[in-house]
Design a protein around this motif. Structure first.
Motif, PDB file in Angstrom:
ATOM      1  N   VAL A 131       0.861  -1.188   0.000  1.00 37.38           N
ATOM      2  CA  VAL A 131       0.000   0.000   0.000  1.00 37.38           C
ATOM      3  C   VAL A 131       0.894   1.233   0.000  1.00 37.38           C
ATOM      4  CG1 VAL A 131      -1.736   1.303   1.275  1.00 37.38           C
ATOM      5  CG2 VAL A 131      -1.863  -1.199   1.182  1.00 37.38           C
ATOM      6  N   ILE A 132       0.700   2.133  -0.961  1.00 34.68           N
ATOM      7  CA  ILE A 132       1.582   3.294  -1.087  1.00 34.68           C
ATOM      8  C   ILE A 132       1.291   4.343  -0.020  1.00 34.68           C
ATOM      9  CG2 ILE A 132       2.248   5.217  -2.579  1.00 34.68           C
ATOM     10  CD1 ILE A 132       1.751   3.409  -4.975  1.00 34.68           C
ATOM     11  N   ARG A 133       0.019   4.664   0.184  1.00 36.10           N
ATOM     12  CA  ARG A 133      -0.332   5.729   1.132  1.00 36.10           C
ATOM     13  C   ARG A 133      -1.325   5.240   2.188  1.00 36.10           C
ATOM     14  NH1 ARG A 133       1.302  10.897  -0.256  1.00 36.10           N
ATOM     15  NH2 ARG A 133       2.071  11.165  -2.389  1.00 36.10           N
ATOM     16  N   GLN A 134      -1.200   5.789   3.373  1.00 33.79           N
ATOM     17  CA  GLN A 134      -2.168   5.560   4.434  1.00 33.79           C
ATOM     18  C   GLN A 134      -3.434   6.359   4.122  1.00 33.79           C
ATOM     19  OE1 GLN A 134       0.930   5.140   8.153  1.00 33.79           O
ATOM     20  NE2 GLN A 134       0.247   7.184   7.594  1.00 33.79           N
ATOM     21  N   LEU A 135      -4.488   6.104   4.868  1.00 31.03           N
ATOM     22  CA  LEU A 135      -5.749   6.803   4.634  1.00 31.03           C
ATOM     23  C   LEU A 135      -5.644   8.298   4.910  1.00 31.03           C
ATOM     24  CD1 LEU A 135      -8.337   4.226   6.040  1.00 31.03           C
ATOM     25  CD2 LEU A 135      -7.656   4.627   3.660  1.00 31.03           C
ATOM     26  N   ASP A 136      -4.654   8.707   5.717  1.00 27.04           N
ATOM     27  CA  ASP A 136      -4.467  10.136   5.984  1.00 27.04           C
ATOM     28  C   ASP A 136      -3.659  10.832   4.886  1.00 27.04           C
ATOM     29  OD1 ASP A 136      -1.869   9.281   6.400  1.00 27.04           O
ATOM     30  OD2 ASP A 136      -1.857   9.713   8.554  1.00 27.04           O
ATOM     31  N   GLY A 137      -3.272  10.083   3.851  1.00 28.15           N
ATOM     32  CA  GLY A 137      -2.554  10.661   2.730  1.00 28.15           C
ATOM     33  C   GLY A 137      -1.046  10.556   2.823  1.00 28.15           C
ATOM     34  N   ASN A 138      -0.512  10.218   3.978  1.00 25.53           N
ATOM     35  CA  ASN A 138       0.932  10.073   4.135  1.00 25.53           C
ATOM     36  C   ASN A 138       1.407   8.741   3.566  1.00 25.53           C
ATOM     37  OD1 ASN A 138       1.366  12.548   5.559  1.00 25.53           O
ATOM     38  ND2 ASN A 138       0.512  11.587   7.407  1.00 25.53           N
ATOM     39  N   TYR A 139       2.665   8.700   3.155  1.00 23.66           N
ATOM     40  CA  TYR A 139       3.228   7.461   2.661  1.00 23.66           C
ATOM     41  C   TYR A 139       3.226   6.400   3.758  1.00 23.66           C
ATOM     42  CZ  TYR A 139       4.989   9.686  -1.613  1.00 23.66           C
ATOM     43  OH  TYR A 139       5.081  10.330  -2.817  1.00 23.66           O
ATOM     44  N   SER A 140       2.948   5.156   3.382  1.00 20.16           N
ATOM     45  CA  SER A 140       2.943   4.061   4.343  1.00 20.16           C
ATOM     46  C   SER A 140       4.376   3.678   4.714  1.00 20.16           C
ATOM     47  CB  SER A 140       2.230   2.836   3.752  1.00 20.16           C
ATOM     48  OG  SER A 140       3.013   2.281   2.701  1.00 20.16           O
ATOM     49  N   LYS A 141       4.542   3.044   5.861  1.00 18.16           N
ATOM     50  CA  LYS A 141       5.867   2.610   6.302  1.00 18.16           C
ATOM     51  C   LYS A 141       6.481   1.599   5.325  1.00 18.16           C
ATOM     52  CE  LYS A 141       8.503   0.834  10.225  1.00 18.16           C
ATOM     53  NZ  LYS A 141       9.267  -0.136   9.393  1.00 18.16           N
ATOM     54  N   PRO A 142       5.721   0.594   4.844  1.00 22.83           N
ATOM     55  CA  PRO A 142       6.322  -0.349   3.890  1.00 22.83           C
ATOM     56  C   PRO A 142       6.822   0.331   2.612  1.00 22.83           C
ATOM     57  CG  PRO A 142       4.329  -1.288   4.814  1.00 22.83           C
ATOM     58  CD  PRO A 142       4.373   0.147   5.261  1.00 22.83           C
ATOM     59  N   TYR A 143       6.077   1.331   2.125  1.00 23.11           N
ATOM     60  CA  TYR A 143       6.534   2.048   0.927  1.00 23.11           C
ATOM     61  C   TYR A 143       7.792   2.840   1.237  1.00 23.11           C
ATOM     62  CZ  TYR A 143       6.558   4.994  -3.213  1.00 23.11           C
ATOM     63  OH  TYR A 143       6.925   5.642  -4.364  1.00 23.11           O
ATOM     64  N   LYS A 144       7.827   3.488   2.398  1.00 24.61           N
ATOM     65  CA  LYS A 144       9.024   4.229   2.800  1.00 24.61           C
ATOM     66  C   LYS A 144      10.223   3.300   2.941  1.00 24.61           C
ATOM     67  CE  LYS A 144       7.028   8.179   5.291  1.00 24.61           C
ATOM     68  NZ  LYS A 144       6.967   8.866   6.607  1.00 24.61           N
ATOM     69  N   ASP A 145       9.997   2.145   3.561  1.00 27.43           N
ATOM     70  CA  ASP A 145      11.091   1.189   3.755  1.00 27.43           C
ATOM     71  C   ASP A 145      11.655   0.724   2.414  1.00 27.43           C
ATOM     72  OD1 ASP A 145      10.778   1.395   6.476  1.00 27.43           O
ATOM     73  OD2 ASP A 145       9.616  -0.454   6.671  1.00 27.43           O
ATOM     74  N   LEU A 146      10.775   0.543   1.437  1.00 33.49           N
ATOM     75  CA  LEU A 146      11.205   0.063   0.127  1.00 33.49           C
ATOM     76  C   LEU A 146      11.938   1.146  -0.656  1.00 33.49           C
ATOM     77  CD1 LEU A 146      11.082  -2.211  -2.080  1.00 33.49           C
ATOM     78  CD2 LEU A 146       8.966  -1.135  -2.864  1.00 33.49           C
ATOM     79  N   CYS A 147      11.464   2.377  -0.571  1.00 40.42           N
ATOM     80  CA  CYS A 147      11.920   3.428  -1.498  1.00 40.42           C
ATOM     81  C   CYS A 147      12.713   4.563  -0.852  1.00 40.42           C
ATOM     82  CB  CYS A 147      10.710   4.019  -2.218  1.00 40.42           C
ATOM     83  SG  CYS A 147       9.724   2.835  -3.140  1.00 40.42           S
ATOM     84  N   ARG A 148      12.967   4.516   0.430  1.00 43.43           N
ATOM     85  CA  ARG A 148      13.556   5.669   1.105  1.00 43.43           C
ATOM     86  C   ARG A 148      14.920   6.063   0.547  1.00 43.43           C
ATOM     87  NH1 ARG A 148      12.952   6.070   5.910  1.00 43.43           N
ATOM     88  NH2 ARG A 148      11.692   4.273   6.521  1.00 43.43           N
ATOM     89  N   ASP A 149      15.680   5.139   0.000  1.00 37.36           N
ATOM     90  CA  ASP A 149      17.018   5.468  -0.511  1.00 37.36           C
ATOM     91  C   ASP A 149      16.983   6.317  -1.766  1.00 37.36           C
ATOM     92  OD1 ASP A 149      18.180   4.087   1.553  1.00 37.36           O
ATOM     93  OD2 ASP A 149      18.521   2.253   0.385  1.00 37.36           O
ATOM     94  N   PHE A 150      15.789   6.518  -2.342  1.00 39.06           N
ATOM     95  CA  PHE A 150      15.689   7.188  -3.627  1.00 39.06           C
ATOM     96  C   PHE A 150      14.939   8.521  -3.557  1.00 39.06           C
ATOM     97  CE2 PHE A 150      15.668   2.565  -4.064  1.00 39.06           C
ATOM     98  CZ  PHE A 150      16.912   2.409  -4.649  1.00 39.06           C
TER      99      PHE A 150
END
Length: 221
Positions: free
Chosen positions: A198-217
């Motif tokens: 899931v890319i975004r949480q219901l509040d519109g912020n990025y989800s933790k799994p998406y951040k964990d996957l893509c944070r280096d970029f």
């Protein structure tokens, strides 16, 4: 060719741990190739990016030259369906064109990048099988309907699904994209690994799994 979420997802998700030679088909701005070069710290993979559009080739080359990994990155102008090379790759990645029935964009470059005009799924699967090693992999990102179309014909070219990730914009939405890894049937014995991101949480912020996957970029995340 703008940076998009599809490319970021594929560049971050593709399993390149043991790859020495990688091919990015339809590189556009060179985004995915650059991400894979950044990730390949240990293996120091050599990455070839192929692109049909002249301006995109020039843009990708400039991006490569200004990166820390330029010595491992090569961009070539060629039609993948016709490209001849003696080299065999451990892994081919692609964010391929997928529209086949929709109205075409008036911008010829955008049309070429988005529609199955210069590269069909059959051509992509066939040429990838020819240009990969016996244990070679093929990783792709596509919308759900188009991915099913591709997976239906994958066995014709001896490709087997071994890994899949369903992408949702938020937890309440439907699957909007799929990431898949295919391996050659004769050498693949592992079961298919399925997951959902899931890319975004219901509040519109990025989800933790998406951040964990893509944070280096991301510069700001």
């Amino acid at each position: 060719m703008k940076v998009n979420t599809d490319g970021i997802l594929l560049g971050a998700w593709a399993n390149i741990d043991d790859d020495k030679r990688i091919l990015d088909v339809g590189t556009g701005s060179g985004l995915i190739a650059l991400m894979l070069a950044q990730r390949s710290v240990v293996a120091q993979a050599s990455i070839t990016a192929i692109e049909l559009d002249d301006d995109a080739v020039q843009q990708a080359q400039q991006n490569f030259e200004h990166s820390d990994w330029y010595e491992r990155l090569t961009c070539l102008k060629s039609d993948f369906s016709l490209w001849a090379t003696p080299e065999k790759f451990d892994h081919i990645v692609s964010n391929p064109p997928y529209f086949s029935h929709d109205l075409q964009n008036k911008d010829n470059k955008r049309t070429q990048a988005r529609h199955q005009i210069t590269l069909t799924f059959d051509q992509l699967l066939k040429r990838s099988a020819e240009l990969t090693t016996e244990k070679g992999k093929l990783s792709l990102v596509l919308p759900v309907a188009e991915m099913q179309e591709l997976l239906d014909i994958a066995p014709t070219y001896q490709w087997r699904l071994t890994r899949q990730c369903d992408i949702k914009h938020n937890g309440q939405g439907k699957v909007i994209r799929q990431l898949v890894e295919l391996r050659k049937s004769a050498t693949s014995t592992i079961n298919t690994l399925n997951s959902t991101l899931v890319i975004r949480q219901l509040d519109g912020n990025y989800s933790k799994p998406y951040k964990d996957l893509c944070r280096d970029f991301y510069l700001k995340f």
